[in-house]
Design an enzyme around this catalytic site. Structure first.
Site, short mmCIF file in Angstrom:
data_model
loop_
_atom_site.label_atom_id
_atom_site.label_comp_id
_atom_site.label_asym_id
_atom_site.label_seq_id
_atom_site.Cartn_x
_atom_site.Cartn_y
_atom_site.Cartn_z
N TYR A 1 124.27 -29.29 81.05
CA TYR A 1 124.00 -27.86 81.18
C TYR A 1 123.28 -27.58 82.35
O TYR A 1 122.57 -26.75 82.86
CB TYR A 1 123.67 -27.86 79.87
CG TYR A 1 124.76 -27.54 79.15
CD1 TYR A 1 125.76 -27.86 79.20
CD2 TYR A 1 124.25 -27.20 77.60
CE1 TYR A 1 126.75 -27.83 78.13
CE2 TYR A 1 124.76 -27.25 76.24
CZ TYR A 1 126.65 -27.65 76.65
OH TYR A 1 126.97 -27.36 75.91
N LYS B 1 131.03 -40.80 75.68
CA LYS B 1 132.37 -41.28 75.62
C LYS B 1 131.87 -42.39 76.94
O LYS B 1 132.74 -41.89 78.05
CB LYS B 1 132.31 -39.48 76.11
CG LYS B 1 134.08 -39.47 76.52
CD LYS B 1 134.66 -39.01 75.17
CE LYS B 1 135.94 -39.31 75.32
NZ LYS B 1 137.04 -39.94 74.49
N ASP C 1 134.66 -38.20 69.99
CA ASP C 1 136.15 -37.59 69.65
C ASP C 1 135.93 -38.41 67.88
O ASP C 1 135.82 -37.42 67.04
CB ASP C 1 137.14 -37.85 70.11
CG ASP C 1 136.99 -39.39 70.83
OD1 ASP C 1 135.94 -39.72 70.84
OD2 ASP C 1 138.23 -39.97 71.60
N ASP D 1 125.30 -30.55 71.24
CA ASP D 1 125.51 -28.87 71.57
C ASP D 1 126.53 -28.66 69.55
O ASP D 1 126.25 -27.40 69.70
CB ASP D 1 125.91 -28.25 72.25
CG ASP D 1 126.04 -26.66 72.59
OD1 ASP D 1 125.39 -25.87 71.29
OD2 ASP D 1 125.79 -25.49 73.16
N ASP E 1 126.36 -28.61 65.46
CA ASP E 1 127.10 -27.24 64.69
C ASP E 1 128.01 -27.58 63.53
O ASP E 1 128.29 -26.80 62.84
CB ASP E 1 127.18 -25.76 66.14
CG ASP E 1 126.37 -24.94 66.25
OD1 ASP E 1 125.15 -24.93 66.31
OD2 ASP E 1 127.06 -23.66 67.11
#
Ligand code: NAD
Length: 362
Positions: free
Chosen positions: A135, A190, A222, A246, A250
């Protein structure tokens, strides 16, 4: 203790007002100062994070934040949109550690789309690194591709990067948080594909050796996304980078089915923090007096615990919230048959009453 009160837009002003009433009911001594932020600040000062608001935020021990945003600002240039105020506060105050608890209250077990047995008693904490990763990594932009699958075509690119100190400090935050809970950390990465996250995994493993009492495991993002819906209770503290955090935070929030219940905290290395509900400004219900103030009230409890060193006061707020739920009081977003529907103000009243009663009975 100084609290910067930043209600923002939409339901922000309604829910922050209730959180303030709850704080006042605790009879603590603190100073508050209110400032405009987001769309409201843009209307008044031409910028979503005016200098005066930033100055107040820097001086305060903590910020109690409502929410910012409204569809009417979608056409503004990006730097003037309300949401930029949050990014500006994170950046200017170095708020690198984001805490997002996902707790399923016993009385709200049916609000989840998952089977009750999967989420009853759920209490997990997602810790997201907030100021690094793809980001913020440079370079980023658009250009004409010189290689890849389509040389000569337009392309866009971002840069995923983490430095050692950035990973070390968030890892310490996670292990220390786990020590106060069930002493388990799951680091999500990852590493099988990304160099950045192999580096992340190596550093979290190193830091973990300083916390032999905390169990550490690693999970690919994942798989973590799957496990969160398959068996969420197996997690205690989850720590991950900005982008994965992020998305996973959620997902974890939705496990409980009630966004109006979920608080959050973003802290810097001096424990100065921004405390806000996990939801947005809900323009669809703003001004109607129906918004659920509990996420903001619970954010105020986190503020007392993490930035203002008042853990007993935080416990009192959290017990009061459980008490009003047990009384069957519900705002519209968490209402179900057999419970009593109340508005924002009445919900605030009930929490204040529960706190005041506790004071009388000791
Ligand atoms: P939202 O979270 O504001 O609303 C999503 C849905 O949840 C809406 O139906 C809303 O009515 C409901 N809801 C949210 N909070 C509630 C509460 N406390 N009580 C009852 N119902 C509640 O998300 P959105 O609609 O995607 O975004 C609205 C605006 O908020 C946008 O401008 C967005 O950019 C902004 N936003 C701000 C933040 C923030 O300030 N941190 C976060 C997310 C979105």
């Amino acid at each position: 203790m100084k609290i910067a009160v930043l209600p923002g837009d939409g339901i922000g002003t309604e829910i922050v007002a209730e959180a303030l009433r709850v704080l006042e009911a605790l009879d603590l001594s603190f100073e508050t100062e209110t400032a405009l932020v987001g769309g409201a600040a843009y209307e008044a000062h031409g910028h979503p994070l005016p200098e005066s608001t930033l100055k107040l935020a820097k001086e305060a021990d903590a910020m109690l934040f409502g929410a910012v945003g409204d569809w009417k600002y979608d056409k503004l240039e990006r730097s003037l949109r309300p949401e930029q105020a949050i990014l500006g506060l994170r950046k200017n105050l170095g708020l690198f550690a984001n805490f997002r608890p996902a707790i399923c209250y016993e009385q709200l077990v049916d609000a989840s789309s998952l089977k009750p047995e999967l989420i009853a008693g759920l209490d997990i904490l997602i810790i997201r690194e907030l100021t690094g990763d793809i980001y913020f990594g440079q370079p980023r932009g658009r250009r004409t591709a010189v290689d890849g699958h389509f040389p000569g075509a337009d392309e866009a690119f971002d840069t995923m990067r983490y430095s050692r100190p950035e990973v070390e400090r968030i890892a310490h935050v996670a292990f220390q948080a786990a020590r106060k809970r069930n002493k388990r950390v799951t680091s999500v990465d990852k590493a099988n594909v990304l160099e950045t996250f192999q580096f992340w995994k190596d550093i979290v493993t190193e830091v973990g050796k300083e916390y032999p009492d905390v169990e550490l495991d690693h999970m690919y993002v994942d798989n973590a996304a799957m496990q969160l819906v398959k068996a969420p209770k197996k997690f205690d503290v989850v720590v991950t980078g900005n982008m994965f955090g992020d998305i996973l935070s959620d997902e974890a929030a939705m496990l409980t089915g009630s966004i109006g219940m979920l608080p959050s905290a973003s802290l810097n290395s001096s424990n100065q923090g921004l405390y806000e509900p996990s939801h947005g400004s809900a323009p669809d219900i703003a001004g109607k007096g129906v918004a659920n103030p509990l996420a903001t009230i619970l954010s105020a409890a986190m503020m007392l615990r993490f930035s203002l060193n008042q853990p007993e006061a935080a416990d009192r707020i959290e017990s009061a919230v459980k008490h009003v739920l047990a009384q069957g009081l519900r705002t519209a977003d968490i209402w179900s048959a057999g419970t009593t529907k109340v508005g924002t103000r009445e919900m605030g009243d009930a929490v204040v009453a529960a706190i005041t009663k506790k004071t009388i009975t000791g």
